[in-house]
Design an enzyme around this catalytic site. Sequence first.
Site, PDB file in Angstrom:
ATOM      1  N   HIS A   1       6.512  -2.680  -4.152  1.00  0.00           N
ATOM      2  CA  HIS A   1       5.883  -1.975  -3.110  1.00  0.00           C
ATOM      3  C   HIS A   1       5.691  -2.608  -1.480  1.00  0.00           C
ATOM      4  O   HIS A   1       5.368  -3.657  -1.465  1.00  0.00           O
ATOM      5  CB  HIS A   1       4.383  -1.851  -3.649  1.00  0.00           C
ATOM      6  CG  HIS A   1       3.135  -1.376  -2.526  1.00  0.00           C
ATOM      7  ND1 HIS A   1       2.007  -1.940  -2.501  1.00  0.00           N
ATOM      8  CD2 HIS A   1       3.349  -0.298  -2.016  1.00  0.00           C
ATOM      9  CE1 HIS A   1       1.329  -1.165  -1.435  1.00  0.00           C
ATOM     10  NE2 HIS A   1       2.309  -0.248  -1.206  1.00  0.00           N
TER      11      HIS A   1
ATOM     12  N   SER B   1       1.389   2.822  -4.302  1.00  0.00           N
ATOM     13  CA  SER B   1       0.381   2.085  -3.883  1.00  0.00           C
ATOM     14  C   SER B   1      -0.807   1.753  -4.607  1.00  0.00           C
ATOM     15  O   SER B   1      -1.197   0.797  -4.602  1.00  0.00           O
ATOM     16  CB  SER B   1      -0.008   2.611  -2.467  1.00  0.00           C
ATOM     17  OG  SER B   1       0.628   2.920  -1.508  1.00  0.00           O
TER      18      SER B   1
ATOM     19  N   GLU C   1       4.930  -6.263  -2.696  1.00  0.00           N
ATOM     20  CA  GLU C   1       4.350  -6.627  -3.897  1.00  0.00           C
ATOM     21  C   GLU C   1       5.189  -6.223  -5.193  1.00  0.00           C
ATOM     22  O   GLU C   1       5.946  -5.114  -5.150  1.00  0.00           O
ATOM     23  CB  GLU C   1       2.968  -5.956  -4.176  1.00  0.00           C
ATOM     24  CG  GLU C   1       1.921  -6.139  -3.103  1.00  0.00           C
ATOM     25  CD  GLU C   1       0.664  -5.206  -3.575  1.00  0.00           C
ATOM     26  OE1 GLU C   1      -0.434  -5.809  -3.387  1.00  0.00           O
ATOM     27  OE2 GLU C   1       0.891  -4.114  -3.559  1.00  0.00           O
TER      28      GLU C   1
ATOM     29  N   ASN D   1      -4.042  -3.073  -1.843  1.00  0.00           N
ATOM     30  CA  ASN D   1      -4.990  -2.003  -1.809  1.00  0.00           C
ATOM     31  C   ASN D   1      -6.386  -2.327  -2.626  1.00  0.00           C
ATOM     32  O   ASN D   1      -7.250  -1.589  -2.364  1.00  0.00           O
ATOM     33  CB  ASN D   1      -4.149  -0.893  -2.240  1.00  0.00           C
ATOM     34  CG  ASN D   1      -3.252  -0.297  -1.258  1.00  0.00           C
ATOM     35  OD1 ASN D   1      -3.620   0.041   0.047  1.00  0.00           O
ATOM     36  ND2 ASN D   1      -2.169  -0.085  -1.463  1.00  0.00           N
TER      37      ASN D   1
END
Length: 295
Positions: free
Chosen positions: A145, A124, A157, A196
């Site tokens: 991801h 992450s 991602e 994130n």
Amino acid sequence: MTSPPDIRGIGVVGSGLMGAGIAEVCARAHLDVVVREVSPEAAAAGRRRITVSLDRALRSGKIGEKERDDSLGRIRVTSDLDALADRDVVIEAIVEDEHLKTAVFGTLDKIVAREDAILASNTSSIPIMKLAMATTRPQQVIGIHFFNPVPVLGLVEIVPSLLTGTHVIARSTEFVQDALRKQAVRAQDRAGFIVNALLVPYLLSAIRMVETGTATAEDIDAGMVLGCAHPMGPLRLADLIGLDTLGAIASSLYAEYKEPLYATPPLLMRMIEARLLGRKSGRGFYLYDNEGGRR
């Protein structure tokens, strides 16, 4: 669904929430999946986790009984790391710990036989370059991801490092979009990537509001759901992610940027120390039953 013709065998390291979800979506895309866990007991638990998720999809009418059975038949869960040797793509999905992930990539470098195999991480927040340099083939390492719950959320991602080959980027994107039918977005190799880097400061701010007594978790979540049309409030989302995972992501972001907005609030640290980790432990900002539902 179609996959690049040279991608048929998928390896997944780890069968927690993310690893199990990745294995499931790959199997439902008609790919052959081997999941590796650290012990036979963990492997059995991972198999159960995947089965429960497929059964849930069957009950909700998202898949039929044949697809459920066929998908399970495409997944092998094992504690034998050598079972990943013949994989075309191996996706690491273990706990968000840089040292553990680096060790996994060093081991995969020795085990995975195919020289052009893609070695991917579902991290992450940890920069891909750090993982790539644990191997002798950094050009084959990339971030892929996924988001939790993997079978439901449509975003992935794609995170190349400075050394990732252009062919690896193209194959990874094609694998995600054509085989898994998910939307790929390209992110720079910076801690937190896109989602994130934006999401975590928001979640940490909500925790600080609880910590300072500004509002209760229930009122904060109601405010963001009803006032901003968010599908889930920040504290409930933090519980879903796992407070230990959130803390690890925040630490990676703070180490990279040294910005106060990424600093872990003391309340979050105390909850992690107390193993009040959210849904997976039965208690976080809310209480949960054995099925993960709110109590």
